[in-house]
Write an enzyme that holds these catalytic residues in place. Structure first.
Site, short mmCIF file in Angstrom:
data_model
loop_
_atom_site.label_atom_id
_atom_site.label_comp_id
_atom_site.label_asym_id
_atom_site.label_seq_id
_atom_site.Cartn_x
_atom_site.Cartn_y
_atom_site.Cartn_z
N GLN A 260 -34.28 6.56 65.57
CA GLN A 260 -33.62 5.70 64.57
C GLN A 260 -32.25 6.27 64.22
OE1 GLN A 260 -35.31 6.04 60.65
NE2 GLN A 260 -34.77 3.94 60.11
N GLY A 261 -31.20 5.59 64.60
CA GLY A 261 -29.84 6.06 64.30
C GLY A 261 -29.26 5.34 63.10
N TYR A 262 -29.69 5.74 61.94
CA TYR A 262 -29.18 5.14 60.70
C TYR A 262 -28.24 6.12 59.99
CZ TYR A 262 -32.33 1.02 60.42
OH TYR A 262 -32.98 -0.18 60.62
N SER A 263 -28.83 7.24 59.49
CA SER A 263 -28.08 8.16 58.62
C SER A 263 -26.91 8.81 59.33
CB SER A 263 -29.01 9.26 58.11
OG SER A 263 -30.16 8.71 57.53
N SER B 230 -34.59 11.87 63.87
CA SER B 230 -35.87 12.46 64.29
C SER B 230 -36.14 12.12 65.74
CB SER B 230 -37.02 11.92 63.44
OG SER B 230 -36.82 12.21 62.09
N GLU C 251 -40.70 0.74 58.22
CA GLU C 251 -40.70 2.20 58.15
C GLU C 251 -41.37 2.67 56.86
OE1 GLU C 251 -36.82 4.09 57.95
OE2 GLU C 251 -37.72 6.08 58.22
C1 LIG Z 1 -37.71 14.75 57.71
C2 LIG Z 1 -36.62 13.75 57.76
C3 LIG Z 1 -36.51 12.91 58.84
C4 LIG Z 1 -35.48 11.97 58.90
N1 LIG Z 1 -35.38 11.15 60.00
C5 LIG Z 1 -34.36 10.27 60.09
C6 LIG Z 1 -34.19 9.45 61.25
O1 LIG Z 1 -34.97 9.54 62.20
N2 LIG Z 1 -33.14 8.61 61.31
C7 LIG Z 1 -32.26 8.47 60.29
O2 LIG Z 1 -31.36 7.67 60.38
N3 LIG Z 1 -32.38 9.25 59.16
C8 LIG Z 1 -33.41 10.14 59.06
N4 LIG Z 1 -33.53 10.93 57.93
C9 LIG Z 1 -32.48 10.87 56.91
C10 LIG Z 1 -32.91 10.25 55.59
O3 LIG Z 1 -33.03 8.88 55.69
C11 LIG Z 1 -31.84 10.66 54.55
O4 LIG Z 1 -31.90 12.06 54.42
C12 LIG Z 1 -32.08 10.04 53.20
O5 LIG Z 1 -31.90 8.66 53.25
C13 LIG Z 1 -31.15 10.65 52.14
O6 LIG Z 1 -29.82 10.64 52.53
P1 LIG Z 1 -28.94 11.98 52.47
O7 LIG Z 1 -29.67 13.02 53.21
O8 LIG Z 1 -27.58 11.66 52.91
O9 LIG Z 1 -28.95 12.38 50.95
P2 LIG Z 1 -27.98 11.81 49.82
O10 LIG Z 1 -27.90 10.35 49.95
O11 LIG Z 1 -26.75 12.59 49.80
O12 LIG Z 1 -28.84 12.11 48.52
C14 LIG Z 1 -28.76 13.34 47.83
C15 LIG Z 1 -29.50 13.15 46.52
O13 LIG Z 1 -28.85 12.15 45.74
C16 LIG Z 1 -29.77 11.14 45.35
N5 LIG Z 1 -29.07 9.86 45.25
C17 LIG Z 1 -28.14 9.36 46.08
N6 LIG Z 1 -27.74 8.16 45.65
C18 LIG Z 1 -28.44 7.88 44.53
C19 LIG Z 1 -28.49 6.79 43.62
N7 LIG Z 1 -27.72 5.71 43.78
N8 LIG Z 1 -29.34 6.85 42.57
C20 LIG Z 1 -30.13 7.93 42.39
N9 LIG Z 1 -30.13 9.01 43.22
C21 LIG Z 1 -29.29 8.97 44.28
C22 LIG Z 1 -30.81 11.16 46.44
O14 LIG Z 1 -32.04 10.61 45.98
C23 LIG Z 1 -30.92 12.64 46.72
O15 LIG Z 1 -31.75 13.23 45.77
C24 LIG Z 1 -34.54 11.88 57.85
C25 LIG Z 1 -34.66 12.75 56.77
C26 LIG Z 1 -35.67 13.68 56.71
C27 LIG Z 1 -35.74 14.60 55.54
#
Ligand SMILES: Cc1cc2nc3c(=O)[nH]c(=O)nc-3n(C[C@H](O)[C@H](O)[C@H](O)COP(=O)(O)OP(=O)(O)OC[C@H]3O[C@@H](n4cnc5c(N)ncnc54)[C@H](O)[C@@H]3O)c2cc1C
Lengths: 395, 360
Positions: free
Chosen positions: A129-132, A164, A247
């Protein structure tokens, strides 16, 4: 209300159970998502999914023309329960089976369905999944990986992160920006990228568990056929959300919680605290019962949603809580298990004295990863409040 | 009434913070994590020169003869830095054992070394007397297993809680080089520490005086020491999460501007600040209010370890995906909190003690 399964369903369940007893790989795959991920591991993992598929136990509800059996969702849920009950290894093709597949069934062209769905089932093609992106996690719609149209191709440049399984995936479902001028939700497209295309670099990242679970993926002028667009150009956000819905339900799945609870209970019975099993300790007993109540509530909650699905009712706010409650509950279960282990919880999973085969230290960490992955708990709460309860947005 | 740190203690805290920021950065901690021994020998020598290792050792053995509150101040800073190595076990707990229970000979032999950093001690204490698995024969010969012994790999001696043949708690000092002592390292989840299983096979030891009361005293000192380390670690996790929330942007704003993160941080502070007072009180009580010391120690251990674990857990979440990586440092505290929670008794165990000692 009638909680009985039909006779055919009960027979089906027993058949599945017998098959699993006979065929579950005895060793080498682990019962979690870990594994050392070398070539041999990958081949074993694929072989297991293929075997399950050939027996007729993968994606039962998918349409027949794409390799499914067009069965009702009850059959699938029976298989899911039995897989968990048998502690079957995690399916290597889960992202394809649980996320992309259902999305394509709703949104893909006939050609896309024909081309991709069958190989998802057999694990011939593994998806990631290429989202983040580095700058776009919670605020996914701000993503910047760019795709420009050149002739009948997209040319992709940019970077994904936390992907992942990218290190062993053949394909990626990917969100790209196709119109940088439009408001952020309206310039995104959903495309399918072959991971073996020139210009793609995958760099594994080590997780806090010490395993290599996710990756950075770089795109340098990567060419993707236009026909790999899912949905309409610049209208990928709605497709992306369809995938996220699947998901989040997968991550919050109740059958996983039930199995973890059973495992926790067995652990607590086996641990002696103050001259008696921990299950007889008045405080820990309360804790266990509290967890079981929550697990049971989520199990019944899943049955209710399954019923709605059979009745053709669109999911509402009750589905929005699945990811939040399910992943936090799984993490609570693992945390309780760490406490149950007492001093032994100081040990790494590979110490010979680690209890319950070292399952919990990894599970304790990974379950926290899933509180973050798929949209953090904070974001789930925002969604419940804003989309579910229509409370005013603060952003 | 005066319930606060003295100027000297504040100074000690400040200089410890500065020294460890320079000499015990997370890069250094990671070096120790990857090493076999799990310590930073140069740093250990340096803090010995500064008098930390002999903080509670009497002056005539080269120590500073300070109290447990001073020790707690140092341990808090070590927790803040996730400082690896045997300091807590050697200079707080094992030192206390010799100071209180050692013969003149043992004091002569070990206290100077602990103070100048040339000797290291550790402890093999079961968290409750009922689970002591080492037997002391007449004359102090030990048999049995001490498990979860911190830094036995580096220790010159181990203070062992054993049971005499008549069932009494017999505190015994054993040198690690003695015949019949076998040390096997365990694999730790928290790599900023090391643990071992130690087998005693008719190993010669020397009895310490004090029996059960010394044993209890060491558990109390250990509990407060771990609580102080937890206090610092919790502060660090909070600082990291707050700092990150100011620089990481999503939705065009620093994530710290979202109430979810503000509330999460505020909840950590609301747990942390009252807990700080519990640590101060418990450390002070160890020296000044003997009748309250055990109960205060149990309160501090129960509370601090619980809130430390919760705070680090939420601090990981507050970092998002990056918090789940090995590369990011927050997991160091997440795992150290796990160690602290279990070592010398869980919060549940200490809450039970609070109830028992409170007579309810
Ligand atoms: C084990 C694991 C597997 C993953 N696998 C994939 C994958 O296969 N493909 C993929 O695309 N992504 C994947 N991810 C990424 C995951 O989707 C992101 O880590 C997640 O969406 C959070 O984004 P970020 O890491 O940029 O954190 P940030 O968005 O920077 O968040 C940091 C903190 O700020 C908080 N925050 C941010 N905005 C708000 C708001 N508006 N209100 C309240 N709180 C807020 C968050 O809750 C968090 O606590 C994976 C992550 C993990 C940990």
């Amino acid at each position: 209300m009638d909680l009985n399964f039909t006779r055919e369903e009960e027979e089906f369940r027993l058949k599945v159970r017998a098959f699993l007893e006979e065929n579950i790989p005895k060793s080498g795959l682990g019962d979690g998502r870990e594994g050392n991920q070398d070539k041999a591991w990958l081949e074993r993992a694929k072989a297991w999914q293929r075997k399950l598929y050939e027996a007729g136990y993968v994606a039962l509800a998918w349409p027949k023309e794409f390799g499914g059996q067009a069965m009702d969702p009850v059959r699938q849920s029976i298989v899911n329960d039995e897989l968990v009950r048998a502690k079957a290894p995690y399916l290597i093709g889960s992202s394809g089976l649980g996320m992309l597949g259902p999305t394509l069934i709703s949104w893909g062209t006939e050609e896309q369905k024909k081309r991709y769905l069958p190989k998802i089932l057999t694990a011939e093609e593994i998806w990631c999944q290429g989202y983040s992106e580095p700058g776009s996690g919670s605020d996914l719609a701000s993503l910047r990986t760019r795709a420009e149209t050149v002739g009948d191709e997209f040319v992709v440049n940019g970077q994904k992160v936390w992907t992942s399984g990218a290190q062993y995936s053949d394909m990626m479902f990917c969100l790209v920006r196709t119109d940088p001028e439009a408001p952020k939700h309206r310039g995104i497209s959903y495309i399918l990228i072959n991971m073996h295309t020139p210009g793609i670099t995958v760099r594994p990242l080590v997780q806090m568990t010490g395993d290599r679970g996710f990756n950075e993926v770089f795109f340098d002028n990567v060419r993707v056929p236009r026909k790999n667009l899912v949905g309409k150009l610049n209208e990928g956000w709605i497709v992306a959300n369809a995938t996220l819905f699947h998901e989040r339900n997968m991550l919050g799945s109740a059958s996983g919680s039930e199995q973890r609870f059973n495992r926790l209970l067995a652990l607590a019975k086996s641990v002696n605290r103050g001259g008696r099993p921990l299950t007889k300790d008045p405080v820990f007993r309360q804790r266990l019962a509290d967890l079981e109540i929550k697990v049971q509530a989520m199990r019944l909650h899943a049955m209710r949603q399954l019923t709605d699905q059979i009745r053709g009712r669109n999911p509402g706010i009750e589905a929005m809580i699945n990811k939040l409650v399910g992943t936090e509950l799984n993490h609570d279960l693992a945390t309780a298990a760490m406490e149950a282990m007492g001093d032994c919880s100081m040990l790494a999973r590979d110490d010979e004295r680690a209890l319950d085969k070292g399952y919990w230290p990894y599970e304790w960490m990974f379950s926290l990863g899933l509180v973050i992955g798929g949209g953090t708990s904070h974001i789930q709460k925002n969604i419940i409040a804003e989309r579910g309860l229509k409370m005013p947005k603060s952003r | 009434m005066d319930f606060g740190l003295s100027d000297e203690q504040l100074q000690l805290k400040q200089s410890a913070r500065e020294l460890l920021a320079a000499e015990c950065s997370t890069a250094a901690v990671r070096k120790a994590m990857a090493s076999e021994d799990g310590t930073l020998p140069e740093l250990y020598r340096e803090i010995a020169k500064l008098g930390w290792t002999g903080l509670i050792v009497p002056e005539k053995f080269g120590g500073a003869a300070l109290g447990m509150l001073d020790m707690a101040v140092l341990l808090e800073e070590q927790g803040y830095a996730a400082m690896p190595g045997p300091f807590l076990f050697s200079s707080a707990v094992a030192a206390e054992a010799i100071i209180r229970g050692g013969s003149d000979e043992a004091r002569e032999k070990w206290l100077g070394g602990i103070a100048d950093g040339s000797a290291i001690g550790t402890v093999a204490l079961a968290e409750d007397a009922g689970s002591i698995a080492v037997v002391a024969k007449k004359g102090g010969r030990l048999s049995g297993r001490g498990i979860f012994v911190p830094y036995a790999n580096l220790a010159d001696f181990i203070v062992v809680a054993a049971r005499s043949e008549d069932g009494q708690v017999a505190m015994t000092l054993v040198e690690t080089k003695a015949a019949g002592v076998t040390i096997r390292m365990l694999k730790n989840l928290d790599l900023t520490r090391r643990l071992a299983a130690v087998d005693f096979d008719d190993a010669a030891g020397a009895s310490l005086s004090g029996g059960e009361s010394l044993y209890r005293r060491l558990l109390d000192v250990g509990a407060v020491a771990i609580a102080a380390d937890s206090l610092g670690g919790m502060q660090r996790a909070l600082d990291m999460a707050v700092d990150y929330s100011k620089v990481r942007e999503q939705f065009g704003k620093p994530i710290g501007s979202f109430q979810a993160l503000k509330h999460a941080a505020a909840e950590i502070v609301a747990d942390l600040e009252p807990a700080r007072s519990l640590v101060w009180y418990a450390a002070y009580a160890l020296d000044a209010i003997p009748s309250e010391a055990s109960r205060a120690a149990a309160m501090a251990k129960a509370r601090l370890c619980e809130v430390y674990s919760r705070a680090t857990d939420r601090a990981v979440l507050m970092h998002g995906g990056i918090g789940f990586t090995w590369e990011h440092d927050i997991h160091l505290w997440f795992k150290r909190a796990r160690f602290n929670e279990s070592y010398l008794g869980s919060p549940a165990y200490h809450r039970e003690r609070v109830a028992q000692l409170g007579g309810y």
